[in-house]
Design an enzyme around this catalytic site. Structure first.
Site, PDB file in Angstrom:
ATOM      1  N   ARG A   1      -2.325 -18.079 -61.611  1.00 40.80           N
ATOM      2  CA  ARG A   1      -3.433 -17.970 -62.084  1.00 40.80           C
ATOM      3  C   ARG A   1      -3.550 -17.336 -63.433  1.00 40.80           C
ATOM      4  O   ARG A   1      -3.492 -17.719 -64.576  1.00 40.80           O
ATOM      5  CB  ARG A   1      -4.389 -17.549 -61.002  1.00 40.80           C
ATOM      6  CG  ARG A   1      -5.905 -17.887 -61.405  1.00 40.80           C
ATOM      7  CD  ARG A   1      -6.554 -16.799 -62.607  1.00 40.80           C
ATOM      8  NE  ARG A   1      -6.438 -15.592 -62.005  1.00 40.80           N
ATOM      9  CZ  ARG A   1      -6.859 -14.668 -62.780  1.00 40.80           C
ATOM     10  NH1 ARG A   1      -7.260 -14.669 -64.015  1.00 40.80           N
ATOM     11  NH2 ARG A   1      -6.819 -13.441 -62.312  1.00 40.80           N
ATOM     12  N   ASP A   2      -3.647 -15.947 -63.107  1.00 41.66           N
ATOM     13  CA  ASP A   2      -3.446 -15.254 -64.519  1.00 41.66           C
ATOM     14  C   ASP A   2      -2.344 -15.186 -65.384  1.00 41.66           C
ATOM     15  O   ASP A   2      -2.491 -15.262 -66.546  1.00 41.66           O
ATOM     16  CB  ASP A   2      -3.599 -13.587 -63.924  1.00 41.66           C
ATOM     17  CG  ASP A   2      -3.867 -12.673 -65.119  1.00 41.66           C
ATOM     18  OD1 ASP A   2      -4.336 -13.144 -65.872  1.00 41.66           O
ATOM     19  OD2 ASP A   2      -3.982 -11.502 -64.883  1.00 41.66           O
TER      20      ASP A   2
ATOM     21  N   HIS B   1      -4.261  -3.432 -61.059  1.00 38.72           N
ATOM     22  CA  HIS B   1      -4.001  -4.590 -62.041  1.00 38.72           C
ATOM     23  C   HIS B   1      -3.547  -4.032 -62.979  1.00 38.72           C
ATOM     24  O   HIS B   1      -4.388  -3.835 -64.094  1.00 38.72           O
ATOM     25  CB  HIS B   1      -4.963  -5.487 -61.755  1.00 38.72           C
ATOM     26  CG  HIS B   1      -4.544  -6.923 -62.409  1.00 38.72           C
ATOM     27  ND1 HIS B   1      -4.536  -7.894 -61.843  1.00 38.72           N
ATOM     28  CD2 HIS B   1      -4.297  -7.150 -63.703  1.00 38.72           C
ATOM     29  CE1 HIS B   1      -4.266  -9.026 -62.483  1.00 38.72           C
ATOM     30  NE2 HIS B   1      -4.135  -8.504 -63.976  1.00 38.72           N
TER      31      HIS B   1
ATOM     32  N   HIS C   1      -1.438  -3.950 -66.938  1.00 39.21           N
ATOM     33  CA  HIS C   1      -0.668  -4.886 -67.923  1.00 39.21           C
ATOM     34  C   HIS C   1       0.328  -3.663 -68.482  1.00 39.21           C
ATOM     35  O   HIS C   1      -0.111  -2.695 -68.368  1.00 39.21           O
ATOM     36  CB  HIS C   1      -1.549  -5.548 -68.806  1.00 39.21           C
ATOM     37  CG  HIS C   1      -2.278  -6.715 -68.409  1.00 39.21           C
ATOM     38  ND1 HIS C   1      -2.393  -7.727 -69.062  1.00 39.21           N
ATOM     39  CD2 HIS C   1      -2.926  -6.770 -67.348  1.00 39.21           C
ATOM     40  CE1 HIS C   1      -3.127  -8.634 -68.410  1.00 39.21           C
ATOM     41  NE2 HIS C   1      -3.635  -8.018 -67.368  1.00 39.21           N
TER      42      HIS C   1
ATOM     43  N   CYS D   1      -4.566 -11.916 -71.576  1.00 42.43           N
ATOM     44  CA  CYS D   1      -5.844 -12.388 -71.161  1.00 42.43           C
ATOM     45  C   CYS D   1      -6.237 -13.098 -72.639  1.00 42.43           C
ATOM     46  O   CYS D   1      -6.059 -12.626 -73.583  1.00 42.43           O
ATOM     47  CB  CYS D   1      -6.719 -11.054 -71.109  1.00 42.43           C
ATOM     48  SG  CYS D   1      -8.471 -11.346 -70.984  1.00 42.43           S
TER      49      CYS D   1
ATOM     50  N   ASN E   1       1.375  -9.292 -67.364  1.00 40.73           N
ATOM     51  CA  ASN E   1       1.057  -8.296 -66.382  1.00 40.73           C
ATOM     52  C   ASN E   1       2.311  -7.598 -66.059  1.00 40.73           C
ATOM     53  O   ASN E   1       3.624  -7.832 -66.516  1.00 40.73           O
ATOM     54  CB  ASN E   1       0.814  -9.395 -65.338  1.00 40.73           C
ATOM     55  CG  ASN E   1      -0.666  -9.829 -65.384  1.00 40.73           C
ATOM     56  OD1 ASN E   1      -1.664  -9.253 -65.453  1.00 40.73           O
ATOM     57  ND2 ASN E   1      -0.554 -11.341 -65.835  1.00 40.73           N
TER      58      ASN E   1
END
Length: 313
Positions: A28-29, A221, A223, A254, A263
């Site tokens: 997803r991300d 989470h 990065h 993002c 990430n």
């Protein structure tokens, strides 16, 4: 020179969790930040391969309007293709009640809402103020909980914002607590542009605890923009956090914050956790092979250092 798979040597450290649940966000991300739309069948196979490697939480897709995230416009087509994956949680993002309707109609049992600790990012990402976004989430969370659906609350820009600069800890705590007060089961603290450092991480976690947000409800989470993702993760582990978001192969960024790079790579995380003697249930070789396969589909090498090291054995 190749790296024997007897490495890393296990040398446990004191006062760390015995097991970490990896919340895999690559499908997803990671893929939502790709310039080209990845075919649905490739996404489905990617998720199946991730599950086969031992990951037990794999964020599948997003039910955001296709206009805003065209890379994930195939959510209705993709999600049914995952029905045969047993024993794996497949959370999906929903921005509002319409997104919730779409997710529930396909049988989703874990959802996530995504807020912002800063006004500028809330305006750019959700076209609302921070408080307006919380008001939008309220009926989503209430309906989900009434249906016994697990809810995660994402909070972006917890450590820094590309437009506003440093984000005061008390500001982050206020929005984080508001998300949890809505009824979220867990909270993911996002270092969206990768500017956090370990002391900052520990301070935020301590302040959240003081305001009643329990450590066992928190995930992190990070990065890796400035190469700090693993050191920040270790700081969180030392505080007792046992849920860590990561992206296979280090995919992601993002679309609304151009300074946000990839990430934390799941393989890099697993390598560190194995060295610390922390259980994950993940087969690192199988996961690495999956990221190599996906890199081939995307036409470029994986940014994960561990993938690069292990794939030349």
């Amino acid at each position: 020179m190749t790296t024997p798979r007897t490495l890393p040597m296990t040398v446990p450290a004191q006062d760390l969790p015995a097991r970490v649940r990896i919340h895999e966000v690559g499908a997803r991300d990671g893929l939502q930040n790709e310039k080209a739309v990845v075919p649905t069948e490739v996404k489905a196979e990617f998720i199946h391969r991730l599950a086969a490697s031992g990951l037990t939480t794999i964020e599948a897709t997003s039910f955001v309007h296709p206009k805003w995230v065209p890379q994930l416009a195939d959510a209705e087509d993709l999600f049914p293709r995952l029905a045969g994956i047993d024993g794996v949680a497949l959370p999906v993002l929903v921005p509002n009640e319409r997104g919730l309707d779409r997710a529930l109609a396909l049988g989703a049992r874990r959802i996530a809402v995504f807020g912002s600790a800063t006004e500028t990012f809330a305006a750019r990402n959700l076209n609302r103020t921070v408080d307006e976004s919380l008001a939008m989430f309220e009926p989503v969370v209430a309906r989900a909980k009434a249906d016994k659906v697990h809810v995660r609350g994402y909070l972006s820009m917890c450590f820094g914002d590309p437009w506003e600069g440093p984000v005061p800890v008390h500001q982050v705590v206020r929005v984080a607590k508001a998300l949890m007060d809505l009824g979220c089961d867990e909270l993911s603290l996002g270092d969206t542009i990768g500017v956090a450092t370990p002391g900052h991480v520990l301070t935020l976690l301590s302040e959240l605890n003081e305001e009643g947000v329990r450590t066992d409800t928190i995930g992190v989470h990070f990065h890796d923009t400035y190469g700090q993702a693993l050191s920040n993760t270790l700081a969180a582990l030392q505080h007792g956090v046992a849920t860590v978001d990561a992206s296979a192969g280090g995919l992601g960024g993002c679309p609304y914050a151009k300074s946000a790079t990839g990430n934390l790579a799941t393989e890099d995380l697993v390598w560190m956790l194995q060295g610390l003697g922390i259980e994950t249930g993940v087969d690192l070789d199988a996961l690495t092979a999956t990221s190599v396969w996906l890199a081939e589909q995307l036409g470029r090498p994986s940014p994960s250092r561990t993938v690069r090291a292990l794939s030349v054995r």
